[in-house]
Design a protein around this motif. Structure first.
Motif, short mmCIF file in Angstrom:
data_model
loop_
_atom_site.label_atom_id
_atom_site.label_comp_id
_atom_site.label_asym_id
_atom_site.label_seq_id
_atom_site.Cartn_x
_atom_site.Cartn_y
_atom_site.Cartn_z
N LYS A 15 0.84 -1.20 0.00
CA LYS A 15 0.00 0.00 0.00
C LYS A 15 0.87 1.24 0.00
O LYS A 15 1.81 1.35 0.78
CB LYS A 15 -0.90 0.00 1.23
CG LYS A 15 -1.90 1.13 1.26
CD LYS A 15 -2.96 0.87 2.30
CE LYS A 15 -3.98 1.97 2.41
NZ LYS A 15 -4.63 2.38 1.22
N GLU A 16 0.56 2.17 -0.89
CA GLU A 16 1.23 3.46 -0.95
C GLU A 16 0.15 4.52 -1.09
O GLU A 16 -0.46 4.67 -2.17
CB GLU A 16 2.21 3.51 -2.13
CG GLU A 16 2.88 4.85 -2.35
CD GLU A 16 3.68 5.35 -1.16
OE1 GLU A 16 3.71 6.57 -0.95
OE2 GLU A 16 4.26 4.53 -0.42
N LYS A 17 -0.15 5.21 0.01
CA LYS A 17 -1.24 6.19 0.09
C LYS A 17 -2.54 5.53 -0.33
O LYS A 17 -2.93 4.52 0.24
CB LYS A 17 -0.90 7.43 -0.72
CG LYS A 17 0.31 8.16 -0.16
CD LYS A 17 0.60 9.43 -0.89
CE LYS A 17 1.85 10.05 -0.28
NZ LYS A 17 2.30 11.19 -1.01
N GLU A 18 -3.23 6.06 -1.35
CA GLU A 18 -4.51 5.45 -1.76
C GLU A 18 -4.35 4.39 -2.85
O GLU A 18 -5.33 3.91 -3.41
CB GLU A 18 -5.51 6.53 -2.20
CG GLU A 18 -5.15 7.25 -3.47
CD GLU A 18 -4.33 8.52 -3.26
OE1 GLU A 18 -4.26 9.31 -4.22
OE2 GLU A 18 -3.76 8.73 -2.19
N TYR A 19 -3.11 4.01 -3.14
CA TYR A 19 -2.83 3.03 -4.19
C TYR A 19 -2.35 1.71 -3.60
O TYR A 19 -1.76 1.68 -2.53
CB TYR A 19 -1.76 3.56 -5.16
CG TYR A 19 -2.12 4.90 -5.74
CD1 TYR A 19 -3.09 5.02 -6.72
CD2 TYR A 19 -1.49 6.06 -5.29
CE1 TYR A 19 -3.43 6.25 -7.25
CE2 TYR A 19 -1.83 7.30 -5.81
CZ TYR A 19 -2.80 7.39 -6.79
OH TYR A 19 -3.14 8.61 -7.30
#
Length: 197
Positions: free
Chosen positions: A59-63
């Motif tokens: 997970k990277e922020k909302e991605y």
């Protein structure tokens, strides 16, 4: 739900990009090259830190970055929003990597680059998989169940708004046997989860 990137990479001494497809329709024109560059960098970084034979979601922020590194050093990355089903991403990666390994000769993987590899299916896959319900039966069934649940909740709420109570409806019903009505009454008394507010 949205897919932004689908990449095929090779994990050797250094991870390098073999082919990639991007959907930049939700970003401004002035951001696209920087975002593509960052997606490539992120994909390479995640593949570099993933073990061969592993499937990982990062997970990277909302991605969410879904990564599959095969034992033969071929790797795939899908970058999607957090709502997109992981199962569908890994199905897509399986399909793409299998097809890529049949179309592109293995000797070209370590030295290949997006300019030298002739594999053109990524854009088509990225486009077709934008709506997981069109591709995946389980997503379609889940969507239908969610819709049915909403309909049932709305129906029960509309019944209760008209001033009718479920208890009254159960005991007025001629279709329910006396033992079923007794069971319902006992369950209501003993189990608070049966209460509808």
């Amino acid at each position: 739900m949205k897919l932004y990137n689908l990449s095929v990479l090779h994990k050797g001494d250094k991870v390098h990009l073999l082919k990639a497809a991007y959907d930049m329709s939700s970003f401004s024109y002035f951001q696209t090259s920087s975002i593509q560059e960052f997606m490539t960098f992120t994909s390479q970084l995640i593949v570099e830190h993933s073990e061969k034979g592993s499937r990982t979601s990062v997970k990277e922020k909302e991605y969410l970055c879904h990564v599959y590194v095969r034992n033969d050093s071929l790797a795939g990355v899908v970058i999607a929003d957090s709502e997109y089903p992981s199962r569908v991403c890994f199905t897509l990666l399986d399909k793409v990597l299998d097809e890529f390994s049949k179309v592109v000769d293995r000797i070209d993987w370590p030295s290949g680059s997006p300019d030298t590899i002739t594999y053109t299916a990524l854009d088509g896959y990225l486009s077709r998989y934008q709506n997981p319900q069109d591709i995946d039966r389980m997503s379609k069934v889940q969507s239908e169940l969610d819709e049915t649940k909403i309909i049932l909740i709305n129906t029960m709420e509309s019944l209760l708004k008209r001033g009718e109570k479920l208890d009254d409806l159960v005991f007025k019903s001629e279709e329910l046997t006396t033992s079923t009505k007794t069971f319902y009454k006992t369950a209501r008394k003993q189990n608070s989860c049966c209460e509808i507010m």
